[in-house]
Structures are given as structure tokens and as C-alpha cells.
Design a protein around this motif. Sequence first.
Motif, PDB file in Angstrom:
ATOM      1  N   UNK A  94      11.586  28.806 -11.804  1.00  0.00           N
ATOM      2  CA  UNK A  94      11.170  27.412 -11.945  1.00  0.00           C
ATOM      3  C   UNK A  94       9.686  27.256 -11.610  1.00  0.00           C
ATOM      4  N   UNK A  98       6.545  26.166 -14.354  1.00  0.00           N
ATOM      5  CA  UNK A  98       5.659  25.013 -14.144  1.00  0.00           C
ATOM      6  C   UNK A  98       4.251  25.434 -13.752  1.00  0.00           C
ATOM      7  N   UNK A 113       0.138  20.773 -26.506  1.00  0.00           N
ATOM      8  CA  UNK A 113       0.492  19.385 -26.184  1.00  0.00           C
ATOM      9  C   UNK A 113       0.276  18.468 -27.387  1.00  0.00           C
ATOM     10  N   UNK A 142       2.998  19.243 -30.088  1.00  0.00           N
ATOM     11  CA  UNK A 142       4.325  18.827 -29.639  1.00  0.00           C
ATOM     12  C   UNK A 142       4.421  17.302 -29.583  1.00  0.00           C
ATOM     13  N   UNK A 143       3.323  16.676 -29.129  1.00  0.00           N
ATOM     14  CA  UNK A 143       3.291  15.214 -29.049  1.00  0.00           C
ATOM     15  C   UNK A 143       3.436  14.610 -30.445  1.00  0.00           C
ATOM     16  N   UNK A 199       9.594  22.768 -17.663  1.00  0.00           N
ATOM     17  CA  UNK A 199       8.144  22.682 -17.834  1.00  0.00           C
ATOM     18  C   UNK A 199       7.745  22.244 -19.233  1.00  0.00           C
ATOM     19  N   UNK A 200       6.502  22.499 -19.610  1.00  0.00           N
ATOM     20  CA  UNK A 200       5.993  21.914 -20.865  1.00  0.00           C
ATOM     21  C   UNK A 200       6.656  22.510 -22.099  1.00  0.00           C
ATOM     22  N   UNK A 238       9.871  23.182 -22.283  1.00  0.00           N
ATOM     23  CA  UNK A 238      11.325  22.966 -22.243  1.00  0.00           C
ATOM     24  C   UNK A 238      11.782  22.529 -23.631  1.00  0.00           C
TER      25      UNK A 238
END
Lengths: 468, 406
Positions: free
Chosen positions: B51, B55, B90, B93-94, B350-351, B353
Motif C-alpha cells: 500500500x 501511494x 492524470x 485518465x481525467x 493509488x493513482x 487503481x
Amino acid sequence: MTSAGTPRAFKRDGRVVVVGASLAGLRAAEALRAEGFTGSLTMIGDELGEPYDRPPLSKQVLTGWVRAGGTTLPRRRGLDAEWLLGVPAGGLDLATKHVRLADGRCVPFDRVLIATGVRARPWSVESEAALDGVFVVRTREHAESLRRALAAGPSRVLIIGAGFTGCEIASACRERGLPVTVAELAAAPLTGALGAVIGDVAADLQRTHGVDLRCGVEVTRLEGDARGRFRRAHFGDGGTVDADVAVVALGSIRNTEWLRGSGLAAGVWGVACDTGCRALDVSGRATEDVFAAGDVARCPHPLYEDRLISLEHWANAVEQAEVAAHNMVSAEADRRPCLSIPVFWSIQFGVNIKSVGVPTFADEVVVTQGSVDDHRFVAAYGCRGRVTAAVSFDSAKWLHHYRRLIETAAPFPPRCPMPDQPADARPVPVGLPGPGLLAQGATAVVTGRTRVSAASGPCTGTGGRRAG
Amino acid sequence: MTTARTHGTLRRIFDYSARADPYPLYAELRQNPVAVHEDAGYVVSTYHEITDLLHDPRLSSDVRNLSRPMPALEEGVTTAFIKKDPPEHDRLRRMAMRHFGPPHTPGLVAGMEGDLTSTVNSLIDDFAGKERIDVVDDFACRLPVTVTCHLLGVPREDERRFHRWVNDIMNSVDYDPETDPKERLDKGVQARKDLRRHLGGLVEQRHGRPGDGLLARLANDDGPDGRMTDAEIAATAKLLLIAGHETIVNLIANGMLTLLRHPQVLRRLRHQPDLVVPLVEELLRYEPPVHIVPWRAAYSDITVADTVIPKGSQIMLMLASGNRDPNRFHDPDRFDPDRRDNQHLGFGSGIHSCFGAALARRETQIALTELVRRLDRPRLVADPPPYRPSPVLRGPVHLDVEQGGD
């Protein structure tokens, strides 16, 4: 030992009174039952109705997405409690172990939990605060009144104070397309909580979203018309703003007046406790049967030099409630401390702001990831060379990492190359308005040395309803 | 930290003989939370360490940050966000999430429920009367590509081809040069090319024609981040098709297998359909479809459990082992659908996932609910069933079940 004898006997048929029927009070009551407490449980609350959640009141309720009456807290189990609602507590007598209600009724206890929280700080001039169109937001009635005023389409909304609540309300107003002026005494919004660096980002965020943001100004007078309706605000620099709605968002006042004279170390900063949520008395000794949780509690944290810190955070209320409940029904050896790292979130202007640690416990700050200009980044806070907090704008998934840095007292600034690091990542002074947390002493606030006499009048039962 | 034993343990985990039950080997591996292996780099097997790493902003998903680069299957091809780091990850994905979930598209998965239920039931209709069925071939394998095609807005007449391409690609993922015919690899490479070209064509047709499917939405996006290039849209769609295929097949097959091994839970589910929600979460912990994140790269030196992982190292994360870590989960080897505080690693964390987690959950919940509701006294034919070769995407290759009879 308490009047209920051994911990086992207390757990079976002791009497617990929870003063404050909001998030901390409800979660503590549920935790008591989950811990196997089968004795009598009395919930005292000054508001009528079921315990409800407050974070939506400055957000989704104001935009109209959620009804003000629609934030009732989910119940995790049956409580079998006696609810004494609609009357605030008026006093605490530790000698006879009674809570006195404002209407004179007395409620006896073996152990009591103080979870009376805070209330909104009103506008200081009473006649101006009473003008039609001047609001505060703390209760669901407040939120419903403000929502109605916003739905009526005011020509402009003035928000006095740019802390988290003020900023969230400004955001809700902009979402409704209303013209908004925000007046803040400090140089930028959120400065008191997050410092000047992040404050500048928050200022940029507000202006990008069309807020008329005025910083470094003091609102000196609220002016009404002949019919007693708010019309205009006057600033210390001689300027004015015309608006139909003014929201006073100047922070909160801890509900500790009822504890005056009780012998507890309680005052304007809250109820001082040990890490196990046991209230301290005026001599700084932990009491055996009085506990505190939530916004009103002030607990030491070993990661922050054991200073007494009070946090008006949702997760803090839940955790303290669970620890307090556990410790109320446990023998000394089984009691546990409340040591998790504080977390906090806010949503404003479409940005999810989240923090971990205590950002006010810092002397420097550095942007470690992302881009400030894009309003998407993580900033780490440091105090004397170690990481003490982090704040994220739309980057909350990284905070787990910073929590680990805080827990392990990792060196500040963190010096590891990582993807998406700003090119000019230099620590700068945090810019918190003083005197901040670092200037505060670590001792209990010694208040209320004079003891008042026992409850006035004979105590003849409570006359409450049994519910839940 | 490095011992000959963990070395041997990892080798045994990768050996096919461990496929039916790798869990005792994971327990051995957890004796050393971080172990070095000559091929796999640093192998991390305990929950908290995994974990923390998932992260950790110093962990990179970009193959270029490995000091020992890996051979690429395709050169010069636009990679999807799963193999990128922030800020590029990011941004992509966004832009994809804008059309897939909250806050911009909150009702998408809920809106697919009717379609999911009828797709699931039409598959069950096909074998309702049969005495013996294969839950993998007759059911699970036929579901995800259809669902993802509907999501993307792929024309129905193309679906057959998409099934073939995804199958060929999945077959080539397990390719072992020592035992497999080269043809298997070639077919996979060809299928990747064909799939990408076809998706590119579909995207091109959708420019200026707003529609409901994800392809049309991405091709006409006017969001704050602008629009993906056609190659980025095709890469994203390909990622959803492939990442959303074998994972769901495994989750459903593992789910049915687990239920058949726990008949009392199966009975409960039949009478109490709401149980499926915590049940699927427990399944994601107990028998997750993705057992291993095969590699991440250390962007700078990272210290985990007192071990310094040097910059450029390859890091392997044993998710399924973390899910059975007794330091995180009470009685971890027990399948307990009533388990509380079940923050499993079934979708990673985390990012990175799992992008499709919400859809995967609903798809599996509906599939298991309907299977349990409609199968008549289902019984396992072989326990353990035969498994696919992969230790990474682990699941049965067939799951024969008998039903009806006396």
C-alpha cells in the motif's frame, strides 16, 4: 472507582450521559453499545430532531442538490437511549454527578461525555446581526434559511470571512450564478488554516470563478433599510458594498459556558483532555468519569509536541468519539489513546482540497508535486526540519504517502526526485498569521477555579422520551 | 532480506504447479516483506508495504525509468495511461473519466444495469437446460467484451471481431517461447494491430457526430483538458477492452468457484441478493483476478521495510499476497462475505487503481446473482479446476459445473 463499581459492573448497568447529540455524540453512543455497554444511555442535545451531518450544509444544501432536512446521519445500530432534545445543558456538577439542563432538570450519571461542539460566531453588533438578510451557517435551520435567500436571487451576496466555510459558501453562490463579494481581513483566503502560500492559490481560484474578493479589509458596519433589511456593508477603508444577503463566516465559539465552575479545565479554547479523551480538571489532572470528544475537545498529540490541539474536523469527531466510548467502558490497562493523524477535506470551486497532519504546526511549506497554476498539486508543510502536514488540491490520492512521512517524522523538505515535480520546488515561509499554534503553550487552560453550588432545586427525574 | 528460500519461493509461485493454490507460498514470501530476486527485482508481499508503495510518488509506471529496460511488444505505439506517470497519466485518465464516472457522468454504470442484466440472462438462456456447462467458455468469456463494446459504442456487427482480437491478444500474453508455437505470438501481434486500426477508424467516423458511446464522447470532447488525439482515444479504448476482459472473466469464474466451495454462502446469496455487494468485495480480497503487479520502476531510491530499493530497480507487487496478510486482515484465509473494514488490493490502490472498478463490480455482482438464481443445484465437476498458465492474471481456464439431475 466509580459509583458503578468494577468496569464489568459499569458496562452492565452503569449510567452514561452524552451531552451533545451531533456527530461525536451519536458515534460515541453507537460505539458504547458496540462495546457491549448495556446500562442506561441518555442523549442531551440543544437541537430538536435526529442527529445530522453538517459538512453538506455549506455545500450541497446551498446549491439545492440536497435538502437541508436530508442530511440525517445514518444509524449504525439501535441505541436504546433516552433522548432529551431541544434543551441545552446548563451545568455540570462533578461532586453529585449530575448534568443540569437549562430548564432546571437534573440528569444523574456515572460517566459523562462532553460533546457540545461549537456554534457559529455571530456578527458582533446585535442589532446589525438581526437584520433581515444576515446569516450564519452552523445548523440545518441556518442552511435552509440561507438556501431560501439564495434561491430568491439576491442582487449580490456578501461573505464576511474567507475561512473554509466562507469559501465553500462563496463557491455555492457562484454555482448558482450569483454575484459574490468575499471580504477577508487577512491577505488571502484560508490563510489562517493553510498559510499565505496556499492562500494565494485559493485567492486565484476565487477570482478565476468570478468572486469579487477583497482581502486585507475589515467589515465595520452592516447597514439596513427602513424595513430592517440588510442593504449595504461598510469597510474600514471607507469603501462599501451593496448586497441583499450577508453571510457571517467568522469561525466558531466552543460551547463550554455551561462548564464554568465545574472544576474542569474548560474555556474558550475547549475542554482540555488527555490523549484518551479524559477531561482534565483545573489542576491539570485527568478526571476518571468525564470524557470529551469532537470540536469541543482539546487533546495533546505526541507528533505535535504534545500540544493541546482542538480540531473542528469530521474525522476527528468520529475517532475521538470511538476512543472516548471505548475508554469509558474499559479498565485502565485496556484504554487506548487517540493518535491518528488529523485529516480534513473541503470542496470549493470544483476543487477537492484535502489535508493531512496539522498545517498550522509549520514554519515552511514547499510544493512537492503538480502545478500550482493548474490548481492541482500537493504541498508539504515542515516544522524545524521535519514534515508535519500536507495539503492537496485535486491530488488527494497522494496523501497516504505524506501521512507516512508525518508519522515517521521524515526530514523536511523531502528531497527525492519524483515524476511531476515542479522545477522550482523551494521551501518558503508558511505565512501563518500569528500567534499561531507554535506560539501556544502546552498546558491546560486553567479556568473556572470557583466552584458553583450544586444544581439549583431538587432533581426529580428527566421526563425524556425513550427512542431509537 | 535476500535468502535462498524466498528466491525459491518466487520461482515456485511462477511454476504452473502452484496455480491452483499459491496462497501457502505467499505466506512463505511474507516472511521477507521485501526480497530481491535476480529476474523480478524487488518483490514486495506484505499489505502495508504494498500500500505504501502504491501511494509513493517515487514509483514510476513508465518503462523508461527502469535501468534494465524490458522488451516492447510494439514499437512507436501510443501507450495508454496505465503505462504513464503524472502529469500525462492524470490528464489522460481525467479526460477518460469525464465520460465514465462522477462527477461529470455520475449515472453511467447505473444506467447500464438493464443492459447488463439482459446480456447476462441471454447468455444463461443459452445453457439453461444443459446438464453440464463451462462457466468460463459458456458464460464469463462471452460477457466483458460485449459489455465494453456497448460502453464504447462499437456497432453490434463488429462485436464478433472484437471478441476474436481480444482472445488472440490474451492468448499471446501467456506466450512461452519454449513450449508455445510462434504462431500464437504472431496472432497476438496481428490482433493488436488490427484492433488498433479498427478502433482508429471508428474514432474517425465519430468526429463531429456526438453520440452516446465513449468513443463518440471522447472524439467530440470539449472539456477543460481539451481533446485526446485519435491515437490516444484508440489506446484508451484498447486498454479498456483488454484490461476489462480477462480480469472480469477471472473474477466471475473465481467467484462461482468460491461459491461452489462454500455452499452455505451460495444458499445465503440465493435468498439474500443484497449479500452480493460485500461478497464481491470479499472475493476481490480472497480470490482477486490480478495477483501481481509485475513491475513498477523506482524513480529514485525508496526505503521500504528497512530495505533501500535503488533508483531504476524493478519492483514487483504481490497484491494477492497482501490480501492474505494476517497483519492487516483477521483470519485472512477465511472467505467471509460479512467481513468489515475490507480495504483489499483487488483493484490496486493509488493513482493507478482500477479505472473500470465501478463497472467491474456491477458486472460481477449481476453475473453472480443471476447465475446463483438460475442454475439448478450447481455442482463442481473438478476441484481444483484447470487454470490458465499466468500467475499474474490468475483464474480457471475452464470451470465445469453440473446442474439439475436428481
